[in-house]
Structures are given as C-alpha cells and as structure tokens.
Design an enzyme around this catalytic site. Sequence first.
Site, short mmCIF file in Angstrom:
data_model
loop_
_atom_site.label_atom_id
_atom_site.label_comp_id
_atom_site.label_asym_id
_atom_site.label_seq_id
_atom_site.Cartn_x
_atom_site.Cartn_y
_atom_site.Cartn_z
N HIS A 110 48.92 38.23 48.26
CA HIS A 110 48.30 37.88 46.97
C HIS A 110 48.90 38.68 45.81
O HIS A 110 48.28 38.78 44.76
CB HIS A 110 46.77 38.05 46.98
N HIS B 201 46.23 27.41 56.48
CA HIS B 201 46.06 26.72 55.19
C HIS B 201 47.41 26.55 54.50
O HIS B 201 48.29 27.40 54.64
CB HIS B 201 45.04 27.42 54.31
N ASP C 38 51.36 34.17 53.59
CA ASP C 38 49.94 33.82 53.71
C ASP C 38 49.75 32.51 52.94
O ASP C 38 49.64 32.54 51.73
CB ASP C 38 49.07 34.94 53.12
N GLU D 132 42.31 27.09 50.52
CA GLU D 132 41.59 28.16 51.21
C GLU D 132 41.38 29.33 50.27
O GLU D 132 40.32 29.96 50.25
CB GLU D 132 42.39 28.62 52.44
N GLU D 133 42.40 29.60 49.47
CA GLU D 133 42.40 30.83 48.65
C GLU D 133 41.43 30.76 47.47
O GLU D 133 41.17 31.76 46.83
CB GLU D 133 43.82 31.11 48.13
N ASP E 138 46.07 33.00 60.39
CA ASP E 138 45.89 33.44 59.00
C ASP E 138 45.49 34.91 58.98
O ASP E 138 44.67 35.33 58.17
CB ASP E 138 44.83 32.55 58.32
N ASP F 119 47.90 26.07 51.14
CA ASP F 119 48.00 26.61 49.78
C ASP F 119 48.30 28.11 49.82
O ASP F 119 48.08 28.77 50.83
CB ASP F 119 46.70 26.38 49.00
ZN LIG Z 1 45.38 33.19 54.00
#
Ligand SMILES: [Zn+2]
Length: 481
Positions: A456, A76, A115, A145-146, A169, A78
């Site tokens: 994150h 992904h 990520d 995706e997030e 991922d 994003d």
């Molecule tokens: Zn991810």
Amino acid sequence: MSVLDCLQPQKVFYFFEQLCAIPHGSGNIEKISGYLADFAKERGLFHIQDEAKNVIIVKEASKGYEDVPALIIQGHMDMVAVKEPDCPLDMEKDGLLLQTDGDWIMAKGTSLGGDDGIAAAYALALLDDDDMPHPRLEVVLTVDEETGMGGASVIDVSMLQGKRMLNIDSEEEGILLTGCAGGARAVCRLPIVRENIKGTACRITLTGLLGGHSGIEIHKERGNANCLLGRMLYALLRKIAYGIVDLKGGVADNAIPASAAAVLAVKEEDAGALRKMTEEYEALLRKELQTKDAGVRVVFEKLNDGTHAILTEASKEKAVHMLMIAPNGIQAMNADIPGLVQTSLNFGILSMDDKEMTLQYSLRSCVTTEKDWLSSRVRAFAETFGAAFALSGSYPAWEFQKDSALLQKMIEIYERMFGAKPAIQTVHAGMECGIFAEKIKNLDCVSFGPDIKDIHTPKERLCISSVQRMWAYLAEIVSAK
Ligand SMILES: [Zn+2]
C-alpha cells in the site's frame, strides 16, 4: 520490453507482468477483469464475470484427480494505487514501470500491486499449466477488496463445488493464516450551532505521528492525533477563552490518524498564551510518546484577524467533552494466542461542517459478540451527547478452526519441503476469507503468500525467491491427493 522475462517460474512472472501493464487500482477494474475473462475464453475454460466484475474461472480435474475434492484458489484483482509525489504516471491510465533489484521486484515511483497481483498471477499460471495434476480448480478473483471488500460481499458463489479454499493474500512467507477479525464502520454525528465573533484565528496542528493500519498496528499504541487533539482542547477549556472554527484529522477510518488540526478563534491578546500552551503540550507529548511515537509535534500558526463563525459555548462544551472521552484503541486481547488483539477500535476521521461534527470509526473483533458489544458501546457514547449513530460496511470474522484438514495437509507439505514448521497465526485485520466462510458452509480455508514488503506504499516490493518457493509449495498443495 519485458523486465521479468528471465525470472523463474517463467509463467508466474509472465502473467504478473501482463497484469502490471493494465492499470487496476480499486474502482478501476473494468480492464483487468476483462483481461481475466478473455484469458478463460481463449483457453475454453468455464468462467463467470458478474455485474461487479468479479471473475470465477473453473478448470476441471485432470486425469486421476476426478475424485479429489475441488479446490478454490482465491485472491483480489484490485490494488492500492499510490505513487510518489513527483511520479508522472497517471495510475488511472498507465501501466506500472517494473524494476528489479537483486531479489526484489518493485514499480518505479508507485505501488506494485504484488498485493494481490501475485494471487492472480499464480492462479493464471495454474490454469495455463497442462502438466501439473490437479483436482477441479475454482479460481475466484474479486474486485475492490482494498476499499471495503465490495466484490467479495456481492459475489454469488453458489455454483462453486469447493469446500477447501486457498486464499493468496498474505504477505509473509512461512506464516499460514487461519483466522481474521470481523469489523464495521461506525459514524457519530454531533449537531452543532455556530455564531459569529470577532477575533484572531490560530491553527494548531498535531503532526509527525507514525499513524499506521488500524488492523495491523493498533497494538503498538501509537499516538492517535484525533484523540490527542481532543485532550488538548479539553485542557484549554479551563485556561483560555477560545472558540472552535474548525476541527479535522485523519484520512481513513482504518488508518491511525497521523495528524489533526484545530482552527480556534481567540482574543488577540490571548494568541501568545495559546502559543505557549501548545509548546508545553508538545513537550508533554514528546515525553509520553518518546518510545512509541517520538516524532510528534504540535505546530502553532497565527492566521487572520476578523469575524469567525465559531461553535456556540454549549456546542463547544459538548464537542470537546465528546472528543476527550472518545473510545479508542485495544479493548481486549485474545487469551489463547499471545499478542493477538481480539477487539479494538480506531477513531480514524474527525471532521466538521456548518451543522455537524463527525467522528468516523473502524471497529474490529475476532469474536462476533464482542463486535456487537463494541458497536453498542460507541452507540451509547454517541447517544450520551445527543449525536446520531450509524453502522455500515459490516464484515464477518473468520473464526479459527482447530480441526482444519487443509491446514494439517499444508503443515505436512511445508515441513517436508522446507524442513521447518510454518507459523500458524490469525490476524486482527479483515480479510475476504471471513465473507467466504459466511457464504460457503463448512468452508476449510487457509491463507498464505510470498514475502511482500511495504504494501500500500510506493515502496512496495515483491521477493523473487519467495515467489519461487511459494509457487513450488502451491504446486505441491494442488497436486496432493
Ligand atoms: Zn490484499
């Protein structure tokens, strides 16, 4: 000035740095999507940029690989854009400030987006490489995706020829993922009625809990602030006359709530007793959670005297009973894979306005029928109290395939290259693989990736030597016949 210039593999880090210069938090993907489409245009590669801004790029097989089945490379574009409170960057507009420290890359004051920027960097480096032999490569890079896998949900993959997919991922080298949970969001809305009374408002805050990701950390059985608040309000029912002014807790349905607060109205002379009860509750929780969640605190604050719009007695009874018995946590463990949570739910957000109290849930299961059972159970729970129930954002499980040919090949290559067996795992979190497995009949899919820590968060960091090893691994998989 380039920070990653001297790192190998040079092309992977070149593209990674280019991607980091473009702000690309979820929902802000126009530019990065444009960069990927331009990359394809400049090289004359077939590509599709759909309305959602997902990008597919195709590179035909190299000589001698025309008969090898096509391979999908997926990730992904994003990232979760978060920063330290004192970081001056505007993550909507500014690129990241990359730094290295020994074997690690990080971004100053912000998340790095390893990520899943590393997937895009690997994919671009593959597409840009004219020496490595390869079958038809179909690179699929999704948006958002997030924030609920919105890109994967809407992408049209009917033009893809590949039935084999590498999802890049995963964040731990040496682990090959072969399955994930499906999930959904559930919302329960309890109608409430308010009335005005005079009294002293007090705020009770449950805080200091560890929280965490409900797909990855639910088995740690940390304190859920929303549930613990409900437990306290229920205990208080029989001890003190109080009115509920406001309740709130948690920030996302898929995050274990680390704090929650109640604003209660009491008679002025009862404020001291209420404070004492919160202190007793804190002592009790500290003891119960001493190993799982030792930082828990229950903070009492006296607010203003005056008129307060509290829930009527009937509304309060319903609300408090509902919170007391709200289902939460592990519901079933997997019998085949030790330690894997099979079915769980997380009471992530509690909120209240003039007319409703709202409970938001994240539901998960690796077994589709158990996910259905779980949503029925939350529906029944809501109906018991006359609350409305709604299910949304449902995504399918990616069920483990014992006879995966791609997995067998990846295990062989891994053992040959690294002299050790990779761990084969499935996860309780949701992944895009589930959505692709539903869209592409008989899809054979494995997920892997280099080491990335603290994703994150502003502490996110990507391991340089792991990127090197996993690039070599990827190249072997791609050029295997
Ligand atoms: Zn991810």
